[in-house]
Design a protein around this motif. Sequence first.
Motif, PDB file in Angstrom:
ATOM      1  N   LEU A  65       1.051  -2.705  -1.092  1.00 53.00           N
ATOM      2  CA  LEU A  65       1.629  -1.467  -0.554  1.00 53.00           C
ATOM      3  C   LEU A  65       0.693  -0.261  -0.589  1.00 53.00           C
ATOM      4  O   LEU A  65       1.056   0.812  -0.103  1.00 53.00           O
ATOM      5  N   CYS A  66      -0.489  -0.428  -1.137  1.00 48.92           N
ATOM      6  CA  CYS A  66      -1.416   0.712  -1.178  1.00 48.92           C
ATOM      7  C   CYS A  66      -1.813   1.117   0.255  1.00 48.92           C
ATOM      8  O   CYS A  66      -2.378   0.309   0.994  1.00 48.92           O
ATOM      9  N   PRO A  67      -1.527   2.356   0.664  1.00 53.12           N
ATOM     10  CA  PRO A  67      -1.807   2.740   2.055  1.00 53.12           C
ATOM     11  C   PRO A  67      -3.303   2.823   2.366  1.00 53.12           C
ATOM     12  O   PRO A  67      -3.692   2.758   3.537  1.00 53.12           O
ATOM     13  N   LYS A 111     -11.889   4.863  -2.454  1.00 52.50           N
ATOM     14  CA  LYS A 111     -10.903   4.808  -1.371  1.00 52.50           C
ATOM     15  C   LYS A 111      -9.583   5.498  -1.759  1.00 52.50           C
ATOM     16  O   LYS A 111      -8.825   5.917  -0.908  1.00 52.50           O
ATOM     17  N   CYS A 112      -9.302   5.546  -3.063  1.00 55.76           N
ATOM     18  CA  CYS A 112      -8.001   6.041  -3.547  1.00 55.76           C
ATOM     19  C   CYS A 112      -7.846   7.544  -3.309  1.00 55.76           C
ATOM     20  O   CYS A 112      -8.770   8.320  -3.557  1.00 55.76           O
ATOM     21  N   ASN A 113      -6.662   7.952  -2.834  1.00 55.71           N
ATOM     22  CA  ASN A 113      -6.386   9.391  -2.663  1.00 55.71           C
ATOM     23  C   ASN A 113      -5.349   9.888  -3.680  1.00 55.71           C
ATOM     24  O   ASN A 113      -4.789  10.963  -3.503  1.00 55.71           O
ATOM     25  N   TYR A 114      -5.058   9.041  -4.676  1.00 52.60           N
ATOM     26  CA  TYR A 114      -4.146   9.393  -5.785  1.00 52.60           C
ATOM     27  C   TYR A 114      -2.743   9.767  -5.278  1.00 52.60           C
ATOM     28  O   TYR A 114      -2.116  10.689  -5.779  1.00 52.60           O
ATOM     29  N   CYS A 115      -2.301   9.034  -4.274  1.00 55.08           N
ATOM     30  CA  CYS A 115      -0.974   9.328  -3.715  1.00 55.08           C
ATOM     31  C   CYS A 115       0.166   8.914  -4.659  1.00 55.08           C
ATOM     32  O   CYS A 115       1.292   9.391  -4.536  1.00 55.08           O
ATOM     33  N   GLY A 116      -0.099   7.971  -5.552  1.00 56.57           N
ATOM     34  CA  GLY A 116       0.913   7.572  -6.534  1.00 56.57           C
ATOM     35  C   GLY A 116       1.834   6.459  -6.084  1.00 56.57           C
ATOM     36  O   GLY A 116       2.724   6.043  -6.831  1.00 56.57           O
ATOM     37  N   LYS A 117       1.632   5.943  -4.866  1.00 56.06           N
ATOM     38  CA  LYS A 117       2.524   4.888  -4.343  1.00 56.06           C
ATOM     39  C   LYS A 117       2.515   3.645  -5.244  1.00 56.06           C
ATOM     40  O   LYS A 117       3.566   3.044  -5.506  1.00 56.06           O
ATOM     41  N   CYS A 118       1.340   3.279  -5.727  1.00 55.73           N
ATOM     42  CA  CYS A 118       1.230   2.061  -6.546  1.00 55.73           C
ATOM     43  C   CYS A 118       2.043   2.200  -7.835  1.00 55.73           C
ATOM     44  O   CYS A 118       2.761   1.267  -8.235  1.00 55.73           O
ATOM     45  N   ALA A 119       1.946   3.354  -8.476  1.00 58.08           N
ATOM     46  CA  ALA A 119       2.704   3.570  -9.722  1.00 58.08           C
ATOM     47  C   ALA A 119       4.199   3.568  -9.431  1.00 58.08           C
ATOM     48  O   ALA A 119       5.003   3.065 -10.217  1.00 58.08           O
TER      49      ALA A 119
HETATM   50  S1  SF4 Z   1      -1.423   3.534  -3.813  1.00 54.82           S
HETATM   51 FE1  SF4 Z   1      -2.493   3.884  -5.751  1.00 54.82          FE
HETATM   52  S2  SF4 Z   1      -4.515   3.000  -5.437  1.00 54.82           S
HETATM   53 FE2  SF4 Z   1      -3.603   3.250  -3.419  1.00 54.82          FE
HETATM   54  S3  SF4 Z   1      -4.283   5.217  -2.753  1.00 54.82           S
HETATM   55 FE3  SF4 Z   1      -2.324   5.587  -3.696  1.00 54.82          FE
HETATM   56  S4  SF4 Z   1      -2.806   6.059  -5.839  1.00 54.82           S
HETATM   57 FE4  SF4 Z   1      -4.649   5.165  -4.919  1.00 54.82          FE
END
Ligand code: SF4
Length: 288
Positions: free
Chosen positions: A107-109, A68-76
């Motif tokens: 908060l993961c979209p 499911k992850c798109n590596y958007c980086g929001k979690c980090a």
């Molecule tokens: S917030 Fe993290 S886990 Fe969620 S999609 Fe983005 S990188 Fe992946």
Amino acid sequence: MIISVASGKGGTGKTLVATSLACSLKDRGRVQLLDCDVEEPNDHILLKPTITRSEAVSIPVPKVNEEKCNYCGKCAEVCAYNAIAVFPKHILIFPQLCHGCGACSYLCPEEAISEEGKEIGVVESGHSDDIDFVQGRLAIGEAMAPPITRKVKEHASHEGTVIIDVPPGTSCPVVEAVKDSDFCLLVTEPTPFGLNDLVLAVETVRQLNIPCGVVLNRAGVGDRKVEEYCVKENIPILLTIPLDTEIARLYSKGITLVEGMPQWRESFLRLPDKIEDIVNERSSGTER
Ligand code: SF4
Ligand code: SF4
């Protein structure tokens, strides 16, 4: 009444004071000792409690579904503890750094993060004669002491006297253990290190708005600077314990001070009365 026993510096006699206070008060009414020094709980060595219950403590740590992850980086980005690193095609979780706050999964979209429990230690409870005893133990290799401290404190009785043995230092685990106390006893020794760490501990409890007093242990070993500081800062010295090889010998054998030298019992019994006077005086001053 919740009395926490803290010390800015390790090895000043905090355990000696906490256990002797508990042993002295047990004939007066209900008394409970909570050992919140979860990285190295050692009240049990002196009190030798019978442990009747043990509960595991876990924190929720994130688990990523990379489909499911798109590596958007929001979690980090939202993780205040740097427990997540996101790369263009990969994501790494560092469970030892995770505080279990849940922000990343919330908060993961893509709703790609679920949570799984990770055991970080245990809380053990039981009794030693008439003392209710609870201690936390952080598992080896784990760094997150506050969740275990919180679990230990959930056992705090609403009756009688609760004594909290606080970890040394002035960091998060100390704040977690001391907060909500009615009074904080600061155990120190009359040395430059003792004074330095006492000053830091006083600043911490003052930030928490908790009244405090000092127990001066190993009196005679150093100089008078701790006493001078206490006078200057208007901090009462509630008990003075001299440097005495017999006290050290008892401690090394795992015998509480008041058991090994019963003449100390009266001094420890007077402590809660002095504390109550300070707390009452302070609250009447606040009301005025
Ligand atoms: S917030 Fe993290 S886990 Fe969620 S999609 Fe983005 S990188 Fe992946
Ligand atoms: S739960 Fe909190 S601390 Fe743990 S990785 Fe997620 S944001 Fe970071």
